[in-house]
Design a protein around this motif. Structure first.
Motif, PDB file in Angstrom:
ATOM      1  N   GLU A 191       7.095  -0.446   6.128  1.00  0.00           N
ATOM      2  CA  GLU A 191       5.850  -0.280   7.866  1.00  0.00           C
ATOM      3  C   GLU A 191       6.533  -0.963   8.372  1.00  0.00           C
ATOM      4  OE1 GLU A 191       2.111  -0.314   4.946  1.00  0.00           O
ATOM      5  OE2 GLU A 191       1.390   0.314   6.327  1.00  0.00           O
ATOM      6  N   PHE A 239      17.183  -0.333  -3.357  1.00  0.00           N
ATOM      7  CA  PHE A 239      17.699  -1.091  -4.886  1.00  0.00           C
ATOM      8  C   PHE A 239      19.159  -0.493  -5.784  1.00  0.00           C
ATOM      9  CE2 PHE A 239      14.597   2.420  -4.543  1.00  0.00           C
ATOM     10  CZ  PHE A 239      15.708   3.307  -5.120  1.00  0.00           C
ATOM     11  N   GLU A 265      12.809   7.742   4.083  1.00  0.00           N
ATOM     12  CA  GLU A 265      11.914   6.839   4.029  1.00  0.00           C
ATOM     13  C   GLU A 265      11.975   5.361   4.232  1.00  0.00           C
ATOM     14  OE1 GLU A 265      11.709   5.795   0.534  1.00  0.00           O
ATOM     15  OE2 GLU A 265      12.287   8.455  -1.019  1.00  0.00           O
ATOM     16  N   ALA A 266      11.102   4.929   4.698  1.00  0.00           N
ATOM     17  CA  ALA A 266      11.068   3.475   5.691  1.00  0.00           C
ATOM     18  C   ALA A 266      10.013   2.725   5.249  1.00  0.00           C
ATOM     19  CB  ALA A 266      10.471   3.890   6.958  1.00  0.00           C
ATOM     20  N   LYS A 320      -0.051  -2.801   3.289  1.00  0.00           N
ATOM     21  CA  LYS A 320      -0.615  -2.572   2.248  1.00  0.00           C
ATOM     22  C   LYS A 320      -1.435  -2.981   0.830  1.00  0.00           C
ATOM     23  CE  LYS A 320       2.595  -0.259  -0.930  1.00  0.00           C
ATOM     24  NZ  LYS A 320       4.307   0.508  -1.370  1.00  0.00           N
ATOM     25  N   LEU A 344       5.238   2.927  -9.646  1.00  0.00           N
ATOM     26  CA  LEU A 344       6.869   2.228 -10.058  1.00  0.00           C
ATOM     27  C   LEU A 344       6.566   1.210 -11.234  1.00  0.00           C
ATOM     28  CD1 LEU A 344       9.906   1.463  -9.365  1.00  0.00           C
ATOM     29  CD2 LEU A 344       8.186  -0.276  -7.602  1.00  0.00           C
ATOM     30  N   LEU A 352      11.447   0.134 -12.667  1.00  0.00           N
ATOM     31  CA  LEU A 352      11.948  -0.714 -11.377  1.00  0.00           C
ATOM     32  C   LEU A 352      13.474  -1.424 -11.101  1.00  0.00           C
ATOM     33  CD1 LEU A 352      10.482  -3.122  -9.416  1.00  0.00           C
ATOM     34  CD2 LEU A 352      10.858  -4.818 -11.556  1.00  0.00           C
TER      35      LEU A 352
END
Ligand code: SAM
Length: 472
Positions: A143, A361, A140-141, A217, A243, A279
């Motif tokens: 942008e 999160f 995961e990263a 995005k 999501l 979420l």
């Protein structure tokens, strides 16, 4: 306007078709004859259309809902048995130039600590993950073209595949990074990634634009057409998702299924996986500000309807969900789960203090991987650390063809037992080990093909004697 074979985002995800499907489902949810016909079609285990799925989702009658759950469970067992593939996310960097209003990584958030792992830090994180027993990661990263360029991601993948600590090895790296170019997708393919995962967040363009006000995005078409570019770049296994909580669940479930239909219609192979994140509360993100929260009972129905609509697609549940919800979802079609996860950058090596928060999160399931594995064994599910398919070239349509033929059970069950055995030998607590050994002994007998059964028994004996990494 609506055209599943088009490569234009607003044609394969047609707002008009989604709205008309929502009205159709509302108008017909009491039409018993129609519902019955859809359930009969679903019972053939070949999937149903987004319209039919929308109608099932709309049915409130307890007897129908129960039948939907039962069917979802049967489909899961037919194609995936009672195996659950385990993985963990690895956060490389939370630098981000986007303005996603639901994500604490958004560029304007000054509260969180920004961090990008060096290759040495990645090594330490991976060793910590290997020492838990993980074999499969999701990278995961945020942008950030300057700080997280594709070269950084590629170098990190190379580092990860190169680390062999004791008996540990990461054998499949899936990648969840921002939408990129065909050329970059080709580079990711060449680096040997498993699945390329990208969540649409929401399929509603108007809402998407409001939720993504700034940064690359914010381009809805660029984001929505990413999987087409990934396929063009030679990646055959792609993972989609929304999501849940950003948009009405009706709109996004239909959009998600239309996206799957588009991939199937255009490339002859649907998505490899579907993720269903909901979420979560996060720094600078209060879920109360979002009005589309999905209640548990509706969420369970969404998962069951996805299982019925796309029987051949793996379904992923993360630690965003509580133990209670994960337990329910196991019965409704989920095939992959994360365990022992940490959503902060560098968090597997060093537990963060609250003031140095870099997490994405708040997760709901805080158990260790071993606790999750033991829990799965108690519930009679097989925790699988298998990574064989893509290492054997069974990707894209080759994987789907095998799955549809039912033949995959002659490799999946043995592979699950073999990799579980490795886990038990190298990482499990005594009580997990005892339960896992009992399960292996019992289930070896269930391998349908005699040759495969004999081979699996032999491999398990050799793992006991110290050898590793067998596969079918
Ligand atoms: N930066 C990449 C992108 O834009 O797709 C990838 C990864 S991001 C680290 C992974 C996913 O986390 C996002 O696609 C989003 O769906 C999810 N996410 C972001 N904020 C979240 C939140 N508050 N609760 C739950 N999931 C969230």
């Amino acid at each position: 306007m609506y055209n599943p074979e088009s490569k234009i985002a607003t044609e394969f995800i047609s707002d008009e078709e989604i709205r008309s499907t929502i009205s159709y489902a509302r108008e017909n949810s009491n039409n018993k004859e129609l519902v019955e016909k859809i359930l009969e079609k679903a019972a053939e285990f070949k999937g149903i259309t987004h319209r039919e799925a929308a109608l099932l989702l709309e049915c409130d009658e307890p007897e129908i809902v129960e039948r939907i759950y039962t069917l979802a469970n049967e489909i899961k067992h037919r194609f995936y048995g009672n195996r659950i593939v385990m993985f963990a996310p690895l956060y490389l960097s939370n630098y981000c130039v986007n303005g996603c209003v639901y994500c604490p990584y958004h560029a304007k958030n000054r509260n969180i600590r920004r961090k990008k792992l060096t290759q040495d830090e990645i090594k330490a994180e991976v060793i910590a993950l290997q020492n838990m027993g993980h074999k499969r990661l999701a990278l995961e990263a945020g942008e950030h073209p300057l700080l997280n360029p594709i070269e950084y991601i590629l170098e990190s993948i190379n580092t990860i595949y190169g680390i062999k600590h004791r008996n540990g090895a990461i054998r499949r790296v899936n990648v969840n990074i921002a939408a990129t170019t065909v050329e970059n997708y080709r580079k990711l393919r060449d680096a040997g990634i498993g699945t390329y995962i990208l969540f649409q967040e929401t399929y509603n363009k108007e809402n998407y634009l409001a939720l993504h006000p700034t940064g690359p995005k914010s381009n809805y078409e660029w984001h929505t057409e990413a999987m087409d570019r990934a396929m063009q770049g030679g990646i055959d296994d792609v993972g989609i998702g929304v999501l849940f909580g950003l948009e009405t669940y009706r709109y996004d479930l239909i959009g998600l299924l239309m996206h799957a239909e588009h991939l199937e219609a255009t490339y002859g192979v649907g998505p490899h996986t579907i993720s269903v994140p909901r979420l979560c509360k996060a720094d600078d993100v209060d879920t109360a500000d979002f009005e589309n929260a999905v209640p548990d009972e509706i969420f369970y129905r969404i998962v069951a309807v996805i299982r019925i609509a796309v029987p051949y697609t793996g379904m992923i549940i993360s630690t965003r969900e509580s133990v209670k919800s994960r337990e329910r979802l196991l019965e409704l079609g989920v095939s992959q789960m994360s365990g022992g996860s940490c959503t902060s950058v560098g968090g597997y090596v060093k537990e963060e203090q609250p003031e140095e928060n870099s997490a994405q999160f708040d997760i709901a399931d805080h158990r260790s991987l071993d606790e999750v594995v033991e829990w799965l064994l108690d519930l009679d599910h097989i925790p699988s650390f298998c990574t064989a398919c893509y290492r054997e070239g069974r990707t894209g349509d080759r994987f789907m063809t095998l799955l549809k033929s039912g033949q995959i059970s002659n490799c999946c069950l043995p592979n699950a037992l073999i990799t579980l055995k490795e886990y038990l030998k190298d990482y499990a607590s005594p009580s997990t080990r005892a339960k896992g050994e009992a399960m292996i002994k019992r289930l070896l007998e269930d391998i349908p093909n005699e040759h495969a059964r004999r081979k699996a028994t032999e491999y398990i004996g050799r793992i006991e004697s110290g050898e590793r990494d067998f596969r079918f």
